[in-house]
Write a protein that holds these residues in place. Structure first.
Motif, PDB file in Angstrom:
ATOM      1  N   VAL A   1      33.228 -14.407 103.542  1.00  0.00           N
ATOM      2  CA  VAL A   1      32.230 -15.162 102.771  1.00  0.00           C
ATOM      3  C   VAL A   1      31.818 -14.380 101.533  1.00  0.00           C
ATOM      4  CG1 VAL A   1      29.879 -16.103 102.809  1.00  0.00           C
ATOM      5  CG2 VAL A   1      31.374 -16.394 104.800  1.00  0.00           C
ATOM      6  N   PHE A   2      31.645 -13.087 101.699  1.00  0.00           N
ATOM      7  CA  PHE A   2      31.248 -12.214 100.588  1.00  0.00           C
ATOM      8  C   PHE A   2      32.300 -12.242  99.484  1.00  0.00           C
ATOM      9  CE2 PHE A   2      30.126  -8.131  98.593  1.00  0.00           C
ATOM     10  CZ  PHE A   2      28.744  -8.233  98.593  1.00  0.00           C
ATOM     11  N   GLY A   3      33.564 -12.095  99.873  1.00  0.00           N
ATOM     12  CA  GLY A   3      34.642 -12.111  98.892  1.00  0.00           C
ATOM     13  C   GLY A   3      34.773 -13.452  98.199  1.00  0.00           C
ATOM     14  N   THR A   4      34.615 -14.539  98.958  1.00  0.00           N
ATOM     15  CA  THR A   4      34.686 -15.878  98.365  1.00  0.00           C
ATOM     16  C   THR A   4      33.566 -16.100  97.367  1.00  0.00           C
ATOM     17  OG1 THR A   4      35.686 -16.741 100.404  1.00  0.00           O
ATOM     18  CG2 THR A   4      34.734 -18.343  98.873  1.00  0.00           C
ATOM     19  N   ALA A   5      32.362 -15.642  97.733  1.00  0.00           N
ATOM     20  CA  ALA A   5      31.220 -15.803  96.838  1.00  0.00           C
ATOM     21  C   ALA A   5      31.407 -15.023  95.539  1.00  0.00           C
ATOM     22  CB  ALA A   5      29.945 -15.347  97.542  1.00  0.00           C
ATOM     23  N   LEU A   6      31.937 -13.818  95.645  1.00  0.00           N
ATOM     24  CA  LEU A   6      32.164 -13.016  94.442  1.00  0.00           C
ATOM     25  C   LEU A   6      33.223 -13.639  93.544  1.00  0.00           C
ATOM     26  CD1 LEU A   6      32.041  -9.303  95.699  1.00  0.00           C
ATOM     27  CD2 LEU A   6      30.268 -10.638  94.561  1.00  0.00           C
ATOM     28  N   ALA A   7      34.198 -14.322  94.158  1.00  0.00           N
ATOM     29  CA  ALA A   7      35.243 -14.976  93.370  1.00  0.00           C
ATOM     30  C   ALA A   7      34.704 -16.206  92.643  1.00  0.00           C
ATOM     31  CB  ALA A   7      36.411 -15.368  94.270  1.00  0.00           C
ATOM     32  N   ILE A   8      33.728 -16.869  93.263  1.00  0.00           N
ATOM     33  CA  ILE A   8      33.172 -18.087  92.669  1.00  0.00           C
ATOM     34  C   ILE A   8      32.104 -17.767  91.631  1.00  0.00           C
ATOM     35  CG2 ILE A   8      31.857 -20.188  93.144  1.00  0.00           C
ATOM     36  CD1 ILE A   8      33.211 -20.278  95.884  1.00  0.00           C
ATOM     37  N   LEU A   9      31.232 -16.818  91.975  1.00  0.00           N
ATOM     38  CA  LEU A   9      30.120 -16.462  91.084  1.00  0.00           C
ATOM     39  C   LEU A   9      30.582 -15.383  90.112  1.00  0.00           C
ATOM     40  CD1 LEU A   9      27.313 -16.315  93.789  1.00  0.00           C
ATOM     41  CD2 LEU A   9      27.919 -18.236  92.300  1.00  0.00           C
ATOM     42  N   SER A  10      30.629 -15.712  88.847  1.00  0.00           N
ATOM     43  CA  SER A  10      31.189 -14.789  87.854  1.00  0.00           C
ATOM     44  C   SER A  10      30.139 -14.055  87.029  1.00  0.00           C
ATOM     45  CB  SER A  10      32.122 -15.560  86.903  1.00  0.00           C
ATOM     46  OG  SER A  10      31.431 -16.626  86.276  1.00  0.00           O
ATOM     47  N   SER A  11      28.877 -14.208  87.351  1.00  0.00           N
ATOM     48  CA  SER A  11      27.830 -13.518  86.596  1.00  0.00           C
ATOM     49  C   SER A  11      27.899 -12.024  86.855  1.00  0.00           C
ATOM     50  CB  SER A  11      26.446 -14.046  86.990  1.00  0.00           C
ATOM     51  OG  SER A  11      26.344 -15.437  86.723  1.00  0.00           O
ATOM     52  N   TRP A  12      27.752 -11.222  85.813  1.00  0.00           N
ATOM     53  CA  TRP A  12      27.870  -9.773  85.973  1.00  0.00           C
ATOM     54  C   TRP A  12      26.764  -9.222  86.857  1.00  0.00           C
ATOM     55  CZ3 TRP A  12      23.932  -6.539  84.723  1.00  0.00           C
ATOM     56  CH2 TRP A  12      22.934  -7.034  83.861  1.00  0.00           C
ATOM     57  N   TRP A  13      25.577  -9.823  86.795  1.00  0.00           N
ATOM     58  CA  TRP A  13      24.470  -9.290  87.604  1.00  0.00           C
ATOM     59  C   TRP A  13      24.677  -9.572  89.093  1.00  0.00           C
ATOM     60  CZ3 TRP A  13      21.771 -12.899  90.390  1.00  0.00           C
ATOM     61  CH2 TRP A  13      21.835 -14.237  89.953  1.00  0.00           C
ATOM     62  N   VAL A  14      25.415 -10.656  89.403  1.00  0.00           N
ATOM     63  CA  VAL A  14      25.756 -10.933  90.800  1.00  0.00           C
ATOM     64  C   VAL A  14      26.713  -9.863  91.329  1.00  0.00           C
ATOM     65  CG1 VAL A  14      26.920 -12.546  92.356  1.00  0.00           C
ATOM     66  CG2 VAL A  14      25.386 -13.417  90.575  1.00  0.00           C
ATOM     67  N   GLN A  15      27.691  -9.494  90.514  1.00  0.00           N
ATOM     68  CA  GLN A  15      28.666  -8.482  90.914  1.00  0.00           C
ATOM     69  C   GLN A  15      28.004  -7.119  91.103  1.00  0.00           C
ATOM     70  OE1 GLN A  15      31.747  -9.701  91.471  1.00  0.00           O
ATOM     71  NE2 GLN A  15      31.117 -11.702  90.679  1.00  0.00           N
TER      72      GLN A  15
END
Length: 203
Positions: free
Chosen positions: A27-41
């Motif tokens: 789930v974590f990896g999928t979310a990071l792939a979908i959410l491209s905001s730098w602050w999310v990363q």
């Protein structure tokens, strides 16, 4: 070498089931792939570092990723910056480092038996079509736990080359890496055979 990557402990992460940890990683990896905001990363990387602290693994184990993962992250930054923007490159670099650290965290806090049992349960329905969930479960968990081992071998080879004064060269790294991995795979195969682990034993 691969089985020994597990680090015994009594932290919260050690006590979580393999299914919860692997599911969270997915789930974590999928979310990071979908959410491209730098602050999310960046926030995700911060969370992973906190989890490393919770697991009491220590900063020294993070250093085991060596120079290879930062190098791949830098390449991702440059490629994405060239094709898109520097922000996209930064996001991709942070994403790679975060996911590698998270996968290593799962590996260090989960035994091979726990991973095997989870995958075997997860794919057990394939028995209905004549599949072998035990064999597949072991193979998948074994592959996952081999990733940090390969990174460690690459770092050992590179350190030895630096000690001999050799410059960074992909070919000089690839050849001894392949030889080392073939040797390790042969040793693991012999070890499994000596314990009666073979394809027939799973039928």
């Amino acid at each position: 070498m691969v089985i020994g990557l597990y680090v015994p402990g009594d932290s919260l992460l050690h006590n979580l089931s393999a299914g919860i940890k692997l599911g969270t990683l997915f789930v974590f990896g999928t979310a990071l792939a979908i959410l491209s905001s730098w602050w999310v990363q960046v926030g995700a990387l911060f969370i992973v570092l906190i989890l490393w602290k919770v697991a009491n693994l220590g900063i020294q184990r993070i250093k085991q990723i060596g120079w290879m993962i930062p190098m791949f992250a830098l390449m991702a930054v440059l490629v994405n910056a060239y094709l898109g923007s520097w922000e996209q490159g930064f996001v991709m670099g942070i994403r790679i480092i975060t996911l590698v650290l998270f996968s290593m965290l799962v590996t260090y806090t989960t035994t091979l038996d726990e991973m095997t049992h989870f995958f075997t349960w997860f794919i057990s329905p394939i028995k209905w079509i004549g599949g072998n969930p035990e064999m597949i479960g072991f193979a998948v968990s074994f592959c996952l736990r081999s990733i940090p081992m390969i990174i460690t071998v690459m770092e050992d080879i590179r350190e030895a080359q630096i000690a001999r004064g050799q410059k960074a060269n992909v070919l000089h790294l690839a050849v001894p890496l392949i030889i080392r991995l073939l040797r390790i795979s042969s040793e693991i195969s012999e070890s499994l055979d000596s314990r009666g682990f073979n394809a027939r034993s799973w039928r």
